[in-house]
Write an enzyme that holds these catalytic residues in place. Structure first.
Site, PDB file in Angstrom:
ATOM      1  N   CYS A 267      -9.190 -27.841  10.977  1.00 46.03           N
ATOM      2  CA  CYS A 267     -10.479 -28.558  11.041  1.00 46.03           C
ATOM      3  C   CYS A 267     -10.316 -30.063  10.834  1.00 46.03           C
ATOM      4  O   CYS A 267     -11.102 -30.848  11.353  1.00 46.03           O
ATOM      5  CB  CYS A 267     -11.445 -27.975  10.012  1.00 46.03           C
ATOM      6  SG  CYS A 267     -11.999 -26.318  10.458  1.00 46.03           S
TER       7      CYS A 267
ATOM      8  N   HIS B  28      -7.300 -21.454   9.725  1.00 48.10           N
ATOM      9  CA  HIS B  28      -8.700 -21.701   9.371  1.00 48.10           C
ATOM     10  C   HIS B  28      -9.357 -20.452   8.784  1.00 48.10           C
ATOM     11  O   HIS B  28      -9.992 -20.517   7.723  1.00 48.10           O
ATOM     12  CB  HIS B  28      -9.500 -22.183  10.597  1.00 48.10           C
ATOM     13  CG  HIS B  28     -10.973 -22.164  10.361  1.00 48.10           C
ATOM     14  ND1 HIS B  28     -11.619 -23.149   9.636  1.00 48.10           N
ATOM     15  CD2 HIS B  28     -11.922 -21.241  10.684  1.00 48.10           C
ATOM     16  CE1 HIS B  28     -12.902 -22.841   9.546  1.00 48.10           C
ATOM     17  NE2 HIS B  28     -13.112 -21.691  10.160  1.00 48.10           N
TER      18      HIS B  28
ATOM     19  N   CYS C  20     -14.861 -27.982   6.317  1.00 51.90           N
ATOM     20  CA  CYS C  20     -13.653 -27.201   5.996  1.00 51.90           C
ATOM     21  C   CYS C  20     -12.493 -28.164   5.792  1.00 51.90           C
ATOM     22  O   CYS C  20     -12.343 -29.138   6.534  1.00 51.90           O
ATOM     23  CB  CYS C  20     -13.331 -26.210   7.110  1.00 51.90           C
ATOM     24  SG  CYS C  20     -11.850 -25.233   6.769  1.00 51.90           S
TER      25      CYS C  20
ATOM     26  N   ASP D 245       0.863  -1.183   0.000  1.00 49.17           N
ATOM     27  CA  ASP D 245       0.000   0.000   0.000  1.00 49.17           C
ATOM     28  C   ASP D 245       0.904   1.239   0.000  1.00 49.17           C
ATOM     29  O   ASP D 245       2.122   1.128   0.035  1.00 49.17           O
ATOM     30  CB  ASP D 245      -0.964  -0.029   1.181  1.00 49.17           C
ATOM     31  CG  ASP D 245      -0.251   0.096   2.511  1.00 49.17           C
ATOM     32  OD1 ASP D 245       0.986   0.306   2.519  1.00 49.17           O
ATOM     33  OD2 ASP D 245      -0.907  -0.012   3.552  1.00 49.17           O
TER      34      ASP D 245
ATOM     35  N   ASP E 264      -8.684  -7.110   0.251  1.00 47.87           N
ATOM     36  CA  ASP E 264      -7.810  -7.490   1.357  1.00 47.87           C
ATOM     37  C   ASP E 264      -8.492  -7.116   2.663  1.00 47.87           C
ATOM     38  O   ASP E 264      -9.401  -6.285   2.679  1.00 47.87           O
ATOM     39  CB  ASP E 264      -6.490  -6.716   1.271  1.00 47.87           C
ATOM     40  CG  ASP E 264      -6.704  -5.246   1.609  1.00 47.87           C
ATOM     41  OD1 ASP E 264      -7.282  -4.520   0.788  1.00 47.87           O
ATOM     42  OD2 ASP E 264      -6.343  -4.830   2.725  1.00 47.87           O
TER      43      ASP E 264
ATOM     44  N   CYS F  58      -9.249 -27.357   5.964  1.00 48.21           N
ATOM     45  CA  CYS F  58      -7.971 -26.848   6.490  1.00 48.21           C
ATOM     46  C   CYS F  58      -7.379 -27.817   7.519  1.00 48.21           C
ATOM     47  O   CYS F  58      -8.086 -28.673   8.071  1.00 48.21           O
ATOM     48  CB  CYS F  58      -8.149 -25.448   7.078  1.00 48.21           C
ATOM     49  SG  CYS F  58      -8.696 -25.399   8.790  1.00 48.21           S
TER      50      CYS F  58
HETATM   51 ZN    ZN Z   1     -10.954 -24.977   8.838  1.00 46.73          ZN
END
Ligand code: ZN
Length: 393
Positions: free
Chosen positions: A331, A357, A326, A114, A287, A328
């Site tokens: 999880c 996550h 999920c 930025d 973002d 990830c």
């Molecule tokens: Zn997750």
């Protein structure tokens, strides 16, 4: 694509396809549309970014509590660095000595920096607005500094990100009309000065449109900033206190006013519903610090926009994962009870696992949005995400 004689995209760089830009090694193409929603492809010297795309924020050259190799595994394509903070700590000399931000932070994918403008205008310090820039006190040691378009360009060239931002006056829509108008005027003047000062051909310079939620000022800012002419455009000054419907109406207006073949960046949105809402209005990249900041306070973000506060006692013996569907690491491996234990005991791993996550939720959401746009079923996708949200989390 037309390539000038003798021009090369460089060894190991991705092939440049789509509308070539003034910046060397860059291109952007919209590959599919569904309503106003777009699926696109941004080529940079450090890799391709498939859009819509959520960009994790690495303010101080680190996406807090997440390793670069983990970011890759989560599906992150591009990360942000923050000019204001990196200018003061550690300073551009140290970062340049690493060959720029890529070498410094160990991330070889695309990086966006930025301009520092948002921090200059939002951090609580005494500041003096001048025609040529802003004089302000560093939040680190109180020393006085002046950021101008020229300084913002020089610092971002030293940091060496792929995508760099024009220095603008980030003016919230809640400002009185005359002040908002002055901010629009200043932003245009500074945009032209940034384009003039920016000299690195291997960086994509993004122009920023301001004007709050005032339609007349937005139209004027869009006309002036596209008149200066940039390879990509950002929608600034939203998500800073205005009402949701005004914000979305302004984004829809920007879809009309910005050139359809250029990348569009919405600065600062990170909740799932808000993300699909801006994608539906033609935004390509966005973002937010929300997913990692929430993780550090023990809060899990859910795909439908709900949240789980892991400090809550009801999770003490909950043997289910954060979200059953999920994919990830968090999880697939841990229970809510374990995560709550980490959070309440202030174990570092709690922030790390929740960050993984929360980022995965947004990265997967935007990847799925892209698939839905390409398949021509984005409206159905929006309904599905919103339906999960209203089902509660
Ligand atoms: Zn997750």
């Amino acid at each position: 694509m037309v390539v000038d004689a003798g021009e090369s995209t460089g060894a190991g760089r991705p092939p440049v396809t789509g509308t070539p830009m003034a910046a060397e090694g860059f291109a952007f193409s919209v590959e599919a549309r569904d309503g106003a929603a777009r699926a696109g492809r941004l080529t940079t010297p450090h890799g391709v970014v498939e859009t819509p795309c959520f960009m994790p924020v690495g303010t101080k050259a680190t996406v807090k509590a997440v390793q670069p190799r983990e970011l890759r595994g989560l599906g992150a394509q591009i990360v942000l660095g923050n000019t204001y903070h990196l200018f003061f700590r550690p300073g551009t000399e140290i970062i340049s000595a690493h060959g720029g931000l890529h070498g410094f932070m160990g991330w070889d994918g695309p990086i966006l920096t930025d301009s520092g403008g948002f921090q200059v205008f939002s951090l609580e310090t005494t500041r003096l607005l001048r025609d040529d820039g802003v004089e302000f006190s560093s939040v680190y040691d109180g020393s006085r500094h002046v950021f101008t378009p020229e300084v913002a360009m020089r610092v971002q060239e030293d940091l060496g990100g792929d995508v760099v931002m024009a220095f603008d006056q980030c003016a919230p829509g809640t400002l009185p009309g005359p002040e908002l108008e002055a901010a629009v005027e200043r932003t245009t003047r500074w945009a032209a000065a940034c384009k003039e000062a920016h000299s690195r051909r291997d960086q994509l310079l993004v122009g920023i449109v301001q004007g709050g939620v005032d339609e007349t000022l937005r139209r004027r800012s869009a006309a002036e900033i596209t008149g200066v002419g940039f390879d990509a455009y950002a929608i600034g000054g939203l998500s800073v206190g205005e009402r949701g419907e005004e914000m979305l109406a302004t984004v829809a207006l920007m879809d009309e006013l910005l050139p359809s073949d250029r990348l569009r960046y919405f600065m600062g949105i990170g909740d799932p519903i808000g993300i699909v809402d801006v994608i539906a209005r033609g935004v390509d990249v966005f973002d937010c610090v929300l997913p990692t900041r929430m993780a550090r306070t023990g809060t899990a973000l859910l795909r439908g926009g709900g949240r789980l506060n892991l400090r809550n006692a009801r999770f003490a013996a909950d043997l289910t994962p954060l979200e059953a569907d999920c994919d990830c690491y968090t999880c697939r491996t841990f229970t809510r009870a374990y995560l709550r234990h980490l959070v309440t005991q202030k174990e570092i791993l709690g922030a790390q696992l929740l960050s993984l996550h929360n980022l995965r939720v947004l990265l997967r959401l935007t990847r799925d949005a892209r698939s839905a746009i390409r398949a021509g079923r984005f409206a159905e996708f929006v309904g599905h995400v919103a339906g999960r949200g209203s089902a509660g989390g």
